[in-house]
Scaffold this motif. Structure first.
Motif, PDB file in Angstrom:
ATOM      1  N   PRO A   1       0.803  -1.231   0.000  1.00  0.00           N
ATOM      2  CA  PRO A   1       0.000   0.000   0.000  1.00  0.00           C
ATOM      3  C   PRO A   1       0.833   1.276   0.000  1.00  0.00           C
ATOM      4  O   PRO A   1       0.322   2.340  -0.334  1.00  0.00           O
ATOM      5  CB  PRO A   1      -0.847  -0.109   1.263  1.00  0.00           C
ATOM      6  CG  PRO A   1      -0.238  -1.176   2.084  1.00  0.00           C
ATOM      7  CD  PRO A   1       0.581  -2.052   1.184  1.00  0.00           C
ATOM      8  N   ALA A   2       2.127   1.195   0.347  1.00  0.00           N
ATOM      9  CA  ALA A   2       2.981   2.384   0.332  1.00  0.00           C
ATOM     10  C   ALA A   2       3.527   2.685  -1.062  1.00  0.00           C
ATOM     11  O   ALA A   2       4.068   3.762  -1.293  1.00  0.00           O
ATOM     12  CB  ALA A   2       4.152   2.211   1.302  1.00  0.00           C
ATOM     13  N   SER A   3       3.385   1.743  -1.994  1.00  0.00           N
ATOM     14  CA  SER A   3       3.892   1.986  -3.344  1.00  0.00           C
ATOM     15  C   SER A   3       3.071   3.088  -4.005  1.00  0.00           C
ATOM     16  O   SER A   3       1.879   3.253  -3.728  1.00  0.00           O
ATOM     17  CB  SER A   3       3.837   0.710  -4.183  1.00  0.00           C
ATOM     18  OG  SER A   3       2.522   0.464  -4.622  1.00  0.00           O
ATOM     19  N   LEU A   4       3.710   3.829  -4.891  1.00  0.00           N
ATOM     20  CA  LEU A   4       2.977   4.884  -5.595  1.00  0.00           C
ATOM     21  C   LEU A   4       1.920   4.309  -6.527  1.00  0.00           C
ATOM     22  O   LEU A   4       0.920   4.960  -6.801  1.00  0.00           O
ATOM     23  CB  LEU A   4       3.954   5.768  -6.373  1.00  0.00           C
ATOM     24  CG  LEU A   4       4.778   6.725  -5.528  1.00  0.00           C
ATOM     25  CD1 LEU A   4       5.773   7.491  -6.390  1.00  0.00           C
ATOM     26  CD2 LEU A   4       3.893   7.695  -4.763  1.00  0.00           C
ATOM     27  N   ASP A   5       2.117   3.072  -6.997  1.00  0.00           N
ATOM     28  CA  ASP A   5       1.123   2.456  -7.879  1.00  0.00           C
ATOM     29  C   ASP A   5      -0.168   2.129  -7.135  1.00  0.00           C
ATOM     30  O   ASP A   5      -1.252   2.235  -7.685  1.00  0.00           O
ATOM     31  CB  ASP A   5       1.682   1.171  -8.503  1.00  0.00           C
ATOM     32  CG  ASP A   5       2.808   1.456  -9.480  1.00  0.00           C
ATOM     33  OD1 ASP A   5       2.799   2.536 -10.105  1.00  0.00           O
ATOM     34  OD2 ASP A   5       3.712   0.607  -9.600  1.00  0.00           O
ATOM     35  N   VAL A   6      -0.048   1.717  -5.867  1.00  0.00           N
ATOM     36  CA  VAL A   6      -1.228   1.358  -5.077  1.00  0.00           C
ATOM     37  C   VAL A   6      -1.770   2.583  -4.334  1.00  0.00           C
ATOM     38  O   VAL A   6      -2.961   2.853  -4.352  1.00  0.00           O
ATOM     39  CB  VAL A   6      -0.895   0.217  -4.082  1.00  0.00           C
ATOM     40  CG1 VAL A   6      -2.081  -0.084  -3.182  1.00  0.00           C
ATOM     41  CG2 VAL A   6      -0.450  -1.020  -4.842  1.00  0.00           C
ATOM     42  N   ALA A   7      -0.885   3.326  -3.658  1.00  0.00           N
ATOM     43  CA  ALA A   7      -1.232   4.571  -2.942  1.00  0.00           C
ATOM     44  C   ALA A   7      -2.442   4.407  -2.030  1.00  0.00           C
ATOM     45  O   ALA A   7      -3.421   5.134  -2.125  1.00  0.00           O
ATOM     46  CB  ALA A   7      -1.428   5.725  -3.926  1.00  0.00           C
ATOM     47  N   LYS A   8      -2.348   3.445  -1.118  1.00  0.00           N
ATOM     48  CA  LYS A   8      -3.458   3.193  -0.188  1.00  0.00           C
ATOM     49  C   LYS A   8      -2.955   3.063   1.249  1.00  0.00           C
ATOM     50  O   LYS A   8      -3.509   2.295   2.026  1.00  0.00           O
ATOM     51  CB  LYS A   8      -4.184   1.892  -0.567  1.00  0.00           C
ATOM     52  CG  LYS A   8      -4.907   1.937  -1.872  1.00  0.00           C
ATOM     53  CD  LYS A   8      -6.249   2.581  -1.723  1.00  0.00           C
ATOM     54  CE  LYS A   8      -7.003   2.472  -3.028  1.00  0.00           C
ATOM     55  NZ  LYS A   8      -7.954   3.500  -3.213  1.00  0.00           N
ATOM     56  N   LEU A   9      -1.924   3.813   1.605  1.00  0.00           N
ATOM     57  CA  LEU A   9      -1.407   3.748   2.968  1.00  0.00           C
ATOM     58  C   LEU A   9      -1.943   4.937   3.762  1.00  0.00           C
ATOM     59  O   LEU A   9      -1.855   6.086   3.320  1.00  0.00           O
ATOM     60  CB  LEU A   9       0.130   3.786   2.969  1.00  0.00           C
ATOM     61  CG  LEU A   9       0.770   3.702   4.351  1.00  0.00           C
ATOM     62  CD1 LEU A   9       0.524   2.324   4.973  1.00  0.00           C
ATOM     63  CD2 LEU A   9       2.260   3.966   4.263  1.00  0.00           C
ATOM     64  N   GLU A  10      -2.498   4.638   4.917  1.00  0.00           N
ATOM     65  CA  GLU A  10      -3.024   5.680   5.805  1.00  0.00           C
ATOM     66  C   GLU A  10      -2.916   5.151   7.232  1.00  0.00           C
ATOM     67  O   GLU A  10      -3.650   4.244   7.615  1.00  0.00           O
ATOM     68  CB  GLU A  10      -4.470   6.005   5.444  1.00  0.00           C
ATOM     69  CG  GLU A  10      -5.059   7.137   6.221  1.00  0.00           C
ATOM     70  CD  GLU A  10      -6.434   7.538   5.706  1.00  0.00           C
ATOM     71  OE1 GLU A  10      -7.015   8.456   6.300  1.00  0.00           O
ATOM     72  OE2 GLU A  10      -6.928   6.945   4.727  1.00  0.00           O
ATOM     73  N   VAL A  11      -1.967   5.688   7.994  1.00  0.00           N
ATOM     74  CA  VAL A  11      -1.751   5.276   9.380  1.00  0.00           C
ATOM     75  C   VAL A  11      -1.684   6.537  10.226  1.00  0.00           C
ATOM     76  O   VAL A  11      -0.971   7.484   9.882  1.00  0.00           O
ATOM     77  CB  VAL A  11      -0.441   4.467   9.542  1.00  0.00           C
ATOM     78  CG1 VAL A  11      -0.258   4.041  10.986  1.00  0.00           C
ATOM     79  CG2 VAL A  11      -0.420   3.261   8.616  1.00  0.00           C
ATOM     80  N   ARG A  12      -2.418   6.536  11.341  1.00  0.00           N
ATOM     81  CA  ARG A  12      -2.348   7.687  12.244  1.00  0.00           C
ATOM     82  C   ARG A  12      -2.348   7.192  13.672  1.00  0.00           C
ATOM     83  O   ARG A  12      -2.714   6.062  13.962  1.00  0.00           O
ATOM     84  CB  ARG A  12      -3.482   8.669  11.990  1.00  0.00           C
ATOM     85  CG  ARG A  12      -4.850   8.149  12.296  1.00  0.00           C
ATOM     86  CD  ARG A  12      -5.947   9.150  11.975  1.00  0.00           C
ATOM     87  NE  ARG A  12      -5.958   9.568  10.606  1.00  0.00           N
ATOM     88  CZ  ARG A  12      -6.610   8.948   9.622  1.00  0.00           C
ATOM     89  NH1 ARG A  12      -7.318   7.876   9.873  1.00  0.00           N
ATOM     90  NH2 ARG A  12      -6.562   9.396   8.397  1.00  0.00           N
ATOM     91  N   GLY A  13      -1.899   8.070  14.549  1.00  0.00           N
ATOM     92  CA  GLY A  13      -1.862   7.713  15.957  1.00  0.00           C
ATOM     93  C   GLY A  13      -1.185   8.806  16.759  1.00  0.00           C
ATOM     94  O   GLY A  13      -1.242   9.979  16.397  1.00  0.00           O
ATOM     95  N   TYR A  14      -0.508   8.380  17.840  1.00  0.00           N
ATOM     96  CA  TYR A  14       0.195   9.358  18.671  1.00  0.00           C
ATOM     97  C   TYR A  14       1.559   8.813  19.083  1.00  0.00           C
ATOM     98  O   TYR A  14       1.831   7.620  18.988  1.00  0.00           O
ATOM     99  CB  TYR A  14      -0.641   9.773  19.884  1.00  0.00           C
ATOM    100  CG  TYR A  14      -0.987   8.655  20.844  1.00  0.00           C
ATOM    101  CD1 TYR A  14      -0.157   8.365  21.930  1.00  0.00           C
ATOM    102  CD2 TYR A  14      -2.141   7.904  20.678  1.00  0.00           C
ATOM    103  CE1 TYR A  14      -0.479   7.349  22.813  1.00  0.00           C
ATOM    104  CE2 TYR A  14      -2.465   6.902  21.559  1.00  0.00           C
ATOM    105  CZ  TYR A  14      -1.634   6.624  22.627  1.00  0.00           C
ATOM    106  OH  TYR A  14      -1.949   5.613  23.496  1.00  0.00           O
ATOM    107  N   VAL A  15       2.406   9.756  19.520  1.00  0.00           N
ATOM    108  CA  VAL A  15       3.800   9.459  19.836  1.00  0.00           C
ATOM    109  C   VAL A  15       4.063   9.763  21.304  1.00  0.00           C
ATOM    110  O   VAL A  15       3.695  10.828  21.799  1.00  0.00           O
ATOM    111  CB  VAL A  15       4.751  10.319  18.959  1.00  0.00           C
ATOM    112  CG1 VAL A  15       6.203   9.960  19.220  1.00  0.00           C
ATOM    113  CG2 VAL A  15       4.406  10.186  17.491  1.00  0.00           C
ATOM    114  N   ASP A  16       4.700   8.817  21.981  1.00  0.00           N
ATOM    115  CA  ASP A  16       5.185   9.017  23.351  1.00  0.00           C
ATOM    116  C   ASP A  16       6.697   9.150  23.304  1.00  0.00           C
ATOM    117  O   ASP A  16       7.367   8.454  22.533  1.00  0.00           O
ATOM    118  CB  ASP A  16       4.844   7.808  24.239  1.00  0.00           C
ATOM    119  CG  ASP A  16       3.371   7.723  24.571  1.00  0.00           C
ATOM    120  OD1 ASP A  16       2.854   8.670  25.180  1.00  0.00           O
ATOM    121  OD2 ASP A  16       2.749   6.701  24.228  1.00  0.00           O
TER     122      ASP A  16
END
Length: 183
Positions: free
Chosen positions: A113-128
């Motif tokens: 999903p991180a490839s430009l051909d697929v382009a379907k990466l979406e991850v969110r959250g928080y950092v400690d």
């Protein structure tokens, strides 16, 4: 101590049915600048950045860059033995600063999903940000500056004069400031 939210993306900026010629893709990464403002000569601090993410961080889709003044060091997140969270450790001498980057790995090929051909990466959250048990200094005074940076790329990279744009914006910290003290 919670530092900020984050969002990693490789996505079209406008979904179909929009024309792909105007619906470029965004590649978005998380940047964190950390400065150890303890007096020069104080012991180094060893820090642990830990990520809580939805749906989760996968080293096959991302990579890290750490620069503590000796150049960029590329790597992966590792699982913290105590918390089980994806994490990155870094050593920061007193009076020095570091840059940490969490970035999608667009060099991967489909079906990633991180490839430009697929382009379907979406991850969110928080950092400690935590002081590692391995730290020779039991406390640290730090300045932190979290950011999201994104690059907009055309769908057809072979087109003459491709149009690239960038964005960068600061993320709020829970305290509203950038100075933090870790016990």
């Amino acid at each position: 101590m919670q530092i900020s939210t984050f969002e990693i993306l490789v996505q079209p900026i406008a979904p179909k049915p929009f024309n792909s010629a105007v619906s470029r893709r965004v590649i978005q990464a998380y940047f964190l600048t950390i400065a150890n403002v303890d007096a020069p000569g104080s012991d180094d601090v060893v820090l642990s950045l830990q990520f809580t993410a939805t749906p989760g961080l996968n080293n096959d889709e991302i990579f890290t860059i750490v620069d503590t003044g000796l150049g960029n060091v590329f790597g992966d997140l590792s699982i913290d033995d105590n918390t089980g969270k994806p994490s990155q450790q870094l050593t920061l001498p007193a009076g020095k600063s570091a840059l940490f980057v969490l970035q999608p790995d667009i060099s991967k090929s489909a079906p990633n999903p991180a490839s430009l051909d697929v382009a379907k990466l979406e991850v969110r959250g928080y950092v400690d940000l935590l002081l590692s048990p391995l730290s020779p200094n039991p406390a640290a005074k730090l300045l932190v500056s979290p950011q999201i940076r994104g690059t907009f790329v055309p769908n057809d990279l072979s087109a003459p004069n491709p149009d690239f744009d960038q964005q960068a914006y600061s993320l709020p910290t829970p305290s509203g400031g950038s100075l933090i003290t870790l016990p």
